[in-house]
Scaffold this motif. Structure first.
Motif, PDB file in Angstrom:
ATOM      1  N   ARG A 107       4.717  24.180  24.924  1.00  0.00           N
ATOM      2  CA  ARG A 107       5.202  25.155  25.893  1.00  0.00           C
ATOM      3  C   ARG A 107       6.234  24.455  26.769  1.00  0.00           C
ATOM      4  O   ARG A 107       6.007  23.335  27.206  1.00  0.00           O
ATOM      5  N   ASN A 108       7.359  25.097  26.991  1.00  0.00           N
ATOM      6  CA  ASN A 108       8.455  24.497  27.743  1.00  0.00           C
ATOM      7  C   ASN A 108       8.809  25.327  28.959  1.00  0.00           C
ATOM      8  O   ASN A 108       8.617  26.537  28.981  1.00  0.00           O
ATOM      9  N   GLN A 109       9.339  24.641  29.968  1.00  0.00           N
ATOM     10  CA  GLN A 109       9.899  25.260  31.165  1.00  0.00           C
ATOM     11  C   GLN A 109      11.161  24.515  31.529  1.00  0.00           C
ATOM     12  O   GLN A 109      11.295  23.340  31.213  1.00  0.00           O
ATOM     13  N   THR A 110      12.066  25.192  32.225  1.00  0.00           N
ATOM     14  CA  THR A 110      13.237  24.519  32.762  1.00  0.00           C
ATOM     15  C   THR A 110      13.161  24.587  34.274  1.00  0.00           C
ATOM     16  O   THR A 110      13.036  25.668  34.845  1.00  0.00           O
ATOM     17  N   TRP A 111      13.203  23.414  34.903  1.00  0.00           N
ATOM     18  CA  TRP A 111      13.168  23.301  36.351  1.00  0.00           C
ATOM     19  C   TRP A 111      14.592  23.037  36.862  1.00  0.00           C
ATOM     20  O   TRP A 111      15.390  22.450  36.160  1.00  0.00           O
ATOM     21  N   SER A 112      14.862  23.462  38.084  1.00  0.00           N
ATOM     22  CA  SER A 112      16.174  23.267  38.698  1.00  0.00           C
ATOM     23  C   SER A 112      16.061  22.336  39.897  1.00  0.00           C
ATOM     24  O   SER A 112      15.123  22.476  40.697  1.00  0.00           O
ATOM     25  N   ARG A 113      17.035  21.435  40.024  1.00  0.00           N
ATOM     26  CA  ARG A 113      17.033  20.531  41.178  1.00  0.00           C
ATOM     27  C   ARG A 113      17.289  21.316  42.451  1.00  0.00           C
ATOM     28  O   ARG A 113      18.117  22.220  42.491  1.00  0.00           O
ATOM     29  N   ILE A 114      16.552  20.980  43.486  1.00  0.00           N
ATOM     30  CA  ILE A 114      16.715  21.619  44.810  1.00  0.00           C
ATOM     31  C   ILE A 114      17.617  20.726  45.642  1.00  0.00           C
ATOM     32  O   ILE A 114      17.446  19.556  45.726  1.00  0.00           O
TER      33      ILE A 114
END
Length: 114
Positions: A107-114
């Motif tokens: 299972r994959n997710q894409t996180w974004s830098r804050i």
């Protein structure tokens, strides 16, 4: 003589200050909207949720694997199950994945830098 000692000491201080953070370090917005912090811990990088329902929970430990790739363990905080994890950093996006059965189910997710 004192001038050489001073210059040598200054060079050591500058060299120590040059150490740069790894690109994975920092705060990330997860797909659920929570904030996760990735920070150095004992030769690895620990992933801790800083906001959301599971704030304060450590959900992973990764090691650098070269070329903006990382491997380790990642925990689904809702199910409290730990999986083999991987991460790939591309610009300000971090693709996180967790797998079981030797990578058969992932299972994959894409996180974004804050």
């Amino acid at each position: 003589m004192i001038g050489k000692l001073f210059l040598g000491g200054a060079a050591l201080l500058l060299a120590g200050g040059v150490a740069m953070a790894d690109p994975i370090e920092g705060n990330w917005k997860t797909e659920s909207g929570a904030t996760a912090q990735i920070a150095p811990c004992g030769g690895s990088y620990c992933i801790t949720l800083k906001s959301g329902k599971f704030a304060g929970k450590k959900i992973g430990t990764f090691q650098a694997a070269g070329s903006n790739k990382y491997t380790g363990k990642i925990t689904d905080p809702a199910k409290d199950k730990t999986y083999s994890g991987k991460g790939t950093l591309t610009g300000n996006n971090l693709k996180m994945g967790g797998c079981v059965l030797g990578g058969l189910i992932c299972r994959n997710q894409t996180w974004s830098r804050i």
